[in-house]
Write a protein that holds these residues in place. Structure first.
Motif, PDB file in Angstrom:
ATOM      1  N   LEU A 188     111.246  96.141 103.266  1.00 48.83           N
ATOM      2  CA  LEU A 188     112.060  95.145 102.574  1.00 48.83           C
ATOM      3  C   LEU A 188     113.493  95.657 102.417  1.00 48.83           C
ATOM      4  O   LEU A 188     114.458  94.894 102.559  1.00 48.83           O
ATOM      5  N   ALA A 189     113.633  96.959 102.140  1.00 51.06           N
ATOM      6  CA  ALA A 189     114.972  97.549 102.033  1.00 51.06           C
ATOM      7  C   ALA A 189     115.679  97.514 103.380  1.00 51.06           C
ATOM      8  O   ALA A 189     116.903  97.323 103.450  1.00 51.06           O
ATOM      9  N   LEU A 190     114.918  97.672 104.453  1.00 51.34           N
ATOM     10  CA  LEU A 190     115.495  97.614 105.790  1.00 51.34           C
ATOM     11  C   LEU A 190     116.075  96.225 106.069  1.00 51.34           C
ATOM     12  O   LEU A 190     117.184  96.094 106.605  1.00 51.34           O
ATOM     13  N   ALA A 191     115.319  95.185 105.688  1.00 48.89           N
ATOM     14  CA  ALA A 191     115.816  93.816 105.864  1.00 48.89           C
ATOM     15  C   ALA A 191     117.087  93.596 105.058  1.00 48.89           C
ATOM     16  O   ALA A 191     118.052  92.977 105.540  1.00 48.89           O
ATOM     17  N   GLU A 207     106.281  89.143 102.696  1.00 51.63           N
ATOM     18  CA  GLU A 207     106.000  90.295 101.838  1.00 51.63           C
ATOM     19  C   GLU A 207     104.521  90.426 101.510  1.00 51.63           C
ATOM     20  O   GLU A 207     103.939  91.516 101.579  1.00 51.63           O
ATOM     21  N   ALA A 208     103.862  89.317 101.141  1.00 55.64           N
ATOM     22  CA  ALA A 208     102.445  89.376 100.769  1.00 55.64           C
ATOM     23  C   ALA A 208     101.589  89.827 101.942  1.00 55.64           C
ATOM     24  O   ALA A 208     100.673  90.639 101.790  1.00 55.64           O
ATOM     25  N   ALA A 209     101.891  89.307 103.135  1.00 56.49           N
ATOM     26  CA  ALA A 209     101.119  89.691 104.320  1.00 56.49           C
ATOM     27  C   ALA A 209     101.334  91.162 104.646  1.00 56.49           C
ATOM     28  O   ALA A 209     100.382  91.889 104.962  1.00 56.49           O
ATOM     29  N   LEU A 210     102.585  91.611 104.579  1.00 57.51           N
ATOM     30  CA  LEU A 210     102.871  93.006 104.880  1.00 57.51           C
ATOM     31  C   LEU A 210     102.188  93.933 103.878  1.00 57.51           C
ATOM     32  O   LEU A 210     101.695  95.001 104.250  1.00 57.51           O
ATOM     33  N   ASP A 211     102.125  93.519 102.634  1.00 51.60           N
ATOM     34  CA  ASP A 211     101.468  94.334 101.615  1.00 51.60           C
ATOM     35  C   ASP A 211     100.006  94.562 101.981  1.00 51.60           C
ATOM     36  O   ASP A 211      99.499  95.688 101.921  1.00 51.60           O
TER      37      ASP A 211
END
Length: 287
Positions: A188-191, A207-211
């Motif tokens: 998320l910081a990269l984005a 975000e939810a899927a990546l988590d």
């Protein structure tokens, strides 16, 4: 970790052979089991139950939903509430009402997978190999480019945030949930570091899927743990050095590695990875 996998309809297997277009009692029992939250507004809980059933394949693409009377009985809601739920799903590209035919499930390509609800229903239904592949492909299209932009537009706070995430990954054992949380925070910081609002928005939506994916693909041994945090450190180092090409290559390596680990977790849980002609998982990682 047990990963729920979409299962086929267990009853009424020969409905089409009898010339029937609708799936009735058996499917209605299944779509409501453990899915409908009684605390949610009526149309929202019905939309979630139907949406999860569609994503899980209990209502295949091209299938016509059960009749309105059957759905009203199953969910115990008013006609207005049911129609509002169907309208919601239609707006997300999942359903299509046809005169004298009924409400049909649209093909998967028409679904708005960047809709937060649709993505949440995917997670409710259970992640499979196809979901991992599709998510990895959109990440490969976006994240290396985000890393390259971050290397060109780097700001001290962005670099500090990325390096703090790397440190948290290094200090947390692979099976510790804190490792997956730090992994998610890094991407998320990269984005955000890309300075592109669209990339930021895509990261927020997924975000939810990546988590879930990061929790599935956590390293299970010290060697894999060391390799994982160091691979992320390579991204941060390339961004700090202002090297867009190196940042993109390092990011692609991390995404492909995560896909392999996630696919292995799905397979271990009993679901075969989704076959494809030229998937990113079939190609060697760049070095």
């Amino acid at each position: 970790m047990t990963i729920p996998v979409a299962r086929p309809l267990s009853r009424n297997p020969d409905a089409r052979a009898r010339g029937e277009n609708r799936r009735e009692d058996a499917t209605l029992d299944e779509i409501g089991a453990g899915i409908v939250s009684r605390g949610a507004p009526g149309h929202a809980r019905v939309a979630r139950a139907l949406g999860t059933g569609i994503v899980a394949g209990r209502f295949p693409e091209g299938e016509v939903l059960p009749g309105e009377a059957a759905l009203l009985t199953r969910f115990g809601v008013s006609r207005t509430v049911l129609r509002e739920a169907v309208k919601t799903l239609s707006g997300k590209g999942m359903l299509e009402a046809r005169t004298r035919v009924g409400t049909r499930v649209r093909e998967r390509a028409a679904w708005n997978l960047f809709d937060r609800d649709v993505l949440a229903w995917y997670l409710d239904a259970g992640i499979d190999g196809r979901f991992l592949r599709d998510l990895a492909e959109i990440r490969l299209a976006i994240e290396p480019a985000a890393a390259a932009l971050a290397a060109m537009r780097r700001m001290p706070p962005d670099i500090a945030r990325l390096e703090a995430c790397v440190a948290a990954m290094r200090d947390a054992p692979g099976l510790d949930p804190a490792f997956a949380s730090a992994d998610l925070a890094f991407h998320l910081a990269l984005a955000d570091a890309s300075g592109n609002v669209f990339m930021h928005s895509v990261g927020a939506v997924t975000e939810a899927a990546l988590d879930v994916v990061f929790r599935m693909s956590r390293p299970t041994d010290p060697h894999a743990h060391d390799a994982s945090w160091r691979a992320h450190a390579a991204i941060a180092a390339a961004i700090r050095a202002g090297d867009p090409a190196a940042a993109a290559r390092a990011t692609e390596f991390v995404v492909r590695d995560g896909l392999r680990n996630g696919a292995a977790a799905v397979e271990a849980a009993g679901a075969a990875p989704y076959p494809c002609a030229d998937p990113p998982c079939a190609r060697e990682n760049p070095t």
